[in-house]
Write a protein that holds these residues in place. Structure first.
Motif, PDB file in Angstrom:
ATOM      1  N   VAL A 156       0.833  -1.187   0.183  1.00 50.17           N
ATOM      2  CA  VAL A 156       0.027   0.056  -0.102  1.00 50.17           C
ATOM      3  C   VAL A 156       0.924   1.244   0.084  1.00 50.17           C
ATOM      4  CG1 VAL A 156      -1.558   1.261   1.477  1.00 50.17           C
ATOM      5  CG2 VAL A 156      -1.944  -1.032   1.080  1.00 50.17           C
ATOM      6  N   MET A 157       1.934   1.236   0.696  1.00 50.69           N
ATOM      7  CA  MET A 157       2.830   2.350   0.833  1.00 50.69           C
ATOM      8  C   MET A 157       3.476   2.619  -0.329  1.00 50.69           C
ATOM      9  SD  MET A 157       2.535   4.127   3.734  1.00 50.69           S
ATOM     10  CE  MET A 157       4.161   4.957   3.895  1.00 50.69           C
TER      11      MET A 157
ATOM     12  N   PHE B 160       0.921   3.955  -2.826  1.00 53.15           N
ATOM     13  CA  PHE B 160       0.544   5.300  -2.725  1.00 53.15           C
ATOM     14  C   PHE B 160       1.627   6.378  -3.078  1.00 53.15           C
ATOM     15  CE2 PHE B 160      -0.031   9.122  -0.039  1.00 53.15           C
ATOM     16  CZ  PHE B 160      -1.141   9.384  -0.358  1.00 53.15           C
ATOM     17  N   SER B 161       2.769   5.951  -2.778  1.00 53.03           N
ATOM     18  CA  SER B 161       3.961   6.871  -2.857  1.00 53.03           C
ATOM     19  C   SER B 161       4.215   7.187  -4.438  1.00 53.03           C
ATOM     20  CB  SER B 161       5.113   6.453  -2.255  1.00 53.03           C
ATOM     21  OG  SER B 161       5.006   6.318  -0.847  1.00 53.03           O
ATOM     22  N   ARG B 162       4.125   5.949  -5.081  1.00 55.79           N
ATOM     23  CA  ARG B 162       4.489   6.121  -6.544  1.00 55.79           C
ATOM     24  C   ARG B 162       3.214   7.052  -7.382  1.00 55.79           C
ATOM     25  NH1 ARG B 162       2.858   4.975 -12.051  1.00 55.79           N
ATOM     26  NH2 ARG B 162       4.824   4.128 -13.230  1.00 55.79           N
ATOM     27  N   ASP B 163       1.958   6.458  -6.922  1.00 54.71           N
ATOM     28  CA  ASP B 163       0.835   7.150  -7.792  1.00 54.71           C
ATOM     29  C   ASP B 163       0.459   8.467  -7.281  1.00 54.71           C
ATOM     30  OD1 ASP B 163       0.852   4.706  -9.121  1.00 54.71           O
ATOM     31  OD2 ASP B 163      -0.893   3.763  -7.901  1.00 54.71           O
TER      32      ASP B 163
ATOM     33  N   PRO C 231      14.589   5.995   4.110  1.00 52.61           N
ATOM     34  CA  PRO C 231      15.010   4.474   4.896  1.00 52.61           C
ATOM     35  C   PRO C 231      13.557   3.872   5.282  1.00 52.61           C
ATOM     36  CG  PRO C 231      16.110   6.325   5.722  1.00 52.61           C
ATOM     37  CD  PRO C 231      15.232   6.941   4.989  1.00 52.61           C
ATOM     38  N   LEU C 232      12.513   4.389   5.507  1.00 51.22           N
ATOM     39  CA  LEU C 232      11.264   3.818   5.805  1.00 51.22           C
ATOM     40  C   LEU C 232      10.780   3.040   4.595  1.00 51.22           C
ATOM     41  CD1 LEU C 232       8.720   3.283   7.475  1.00 51.22           C
ATOM     42  CD2 LEU C 232       7.809   5.615   6.766  1.00 51.22           C
ATOM     43  N   LEU C 233      10.508   3.911   3.663  1.00 48.99           N
ATOM     44  CA  LEU C 233       9.933   3.240   2.299  1.00 48.99           C
ATOM     45  C   LEU C 233      10.807   2.072   1.727  1.00 48.99           C
ATOM     46  CD1 LEU C 233       8.621   6.467   0.441  1.00 48.99           C
ATOM     47  CD2 LEU C 233       7.333   4.712   1.914  1.00 48.99           C
TER      48      LEU C 233
END
Length: 314
Positions: free
Chosen positions: A8-9, A12-15, A39-41
């Motif tokens: 999901v992350m 969401f980040s890409r889109d 670092p998180l992603l």
């Protein structure tokens, strides 16, 4: 649960996150986000598929943060040399090289992620692109490769960036539509021709190509080709052309608003043109480009103001 969260992350980040940032002109905020969230992603690659495509943008942006700090240290060193403060100048140069080494490492990470997602560039072969953003990230990955080599050379360190990366990038730009991407693919290719001995094909003039790319970028409101043109002019020691590119950029941002979808790319171009201008001003005057004076230079002739003789009217 972790895998679902990671998917999901990443999606969401890409889109949404990346397109949102590309529509912003706040480079400092984009820089802070990339350094803080990378670092998180990236850690979600431990529980689901590696976020290689997203990593290209994050590491390219984070590399830009480190390079921006390197430019500030360079200006400090130039100011110190202007003031004859040798120790302070030397310290600033050391800090500059450390920042450039970090920038090179981050850019190289972006390049490796680019190759992991799209495949290593091979002459005559192009990846399939799912959408316009996928094409843009491909272009960003090519830029990261050149930036990695440039930052490594300037830092005088060695992190293993392939020395043939310039010719590899030049070939790979042919996978992108030059007109669609504001002349940037050709500008990137022409810059490689101008900078690498023997890279220029017979019958080609890199600066003619750069002039054409500049016009395309100006018309589109995404003036990243100006940066490539300025770098090529610097490499050739052509100060007159370098000043002309800076003037053209200053005029273009006054005449044509930035493309709303790609505002961050245009803002990055302006930031880098300002940085080149600042270096010229600092070397010659001891201070940066004055506010509102981008496109002008310390030795420009002052325009003569036509005055009217009022004595005959009295």
């Amino acid at each position: 649960m972790y895998k679902t969260t990671g998917d999901v992350m990443q999606g969401f980040s890409r889109d949404h996150t990346v397109p949102y940032l590309l529509e912003s002109r706040d480079l400092a905020m984009g820089c802070a986000m990339s350094e803080a969230t990378a670092p998180l992603l990236m850690s979600f690659g431990r529980v689901t598929a590696e976020p290689d495509q997203l990593a290209i943008m994050l590491y390219l942006s984070a590399g830009g943060c480190a390079e921006e700090r390197a430019r500030e240290h360079e200006l400090d060193s130039l100011a110190a040399m202007k003031s004859l403060e040798a120790d302070r100048a030397q310290d600033a140069i050391i800090q500059q090289k450390r920042a450039l080494s970090l920038a090179a490492t981050r850019y190289f990470q972006a390049w490796k992620r680019h190759n992991a997602f799209y495949g290593e560039p091979v002459a005559g072969e192009c990846p399939g692109f799912e959408d316009d953003l996928g094409e843009f990230i491909y272009l960003a990955g090519l830029l990261s490769g050149l930036q990695a080599l440039n930052a490594e050379i300037q830092s005088t360190s060695s992190i293993g960036v392939p020395k043939n990366i310039g010719s590899t990038v030049a070939r790979a730009t042919q996978c992108l539509d030059n007109e669609k991407w504001w002349g940037a693919p050709m500008a990137l290719r022409a810059t490689v021709w101008a900078m690498i001995p023997g890279a220029q094909p017979d019958g080609e003039d890199p600066f003619v190509r750069l002039d054409i790319a500049d016009q395309q970028g100006e018309d589109a409101g995404v003036r990243i080709s100006h940066v490539f043109h300025a770098i090529a002019a610097q490499n050739k020691g052509n100060d007159e052309r370098l000043r002309s590119v800076i003037r053209s950029h200053a005029e273009a941002i006054d005449e044509t608003p930035p493309n709303e979808q790609w505002q961050m790319v245009d803002a990055m171009a302006t930031q880098m043109i300002v940085a080149i201008s600042d270096r010229l001003w600092m070397e010659n005057t001891g201070h940066r480009t004055p506010m509102g004076k981008l496109g002008t230079f310390w030795d420009d002739r002052k325009k003569t103001v036509e005055t009217m003789d009022l004595d005959g009217l009295l």
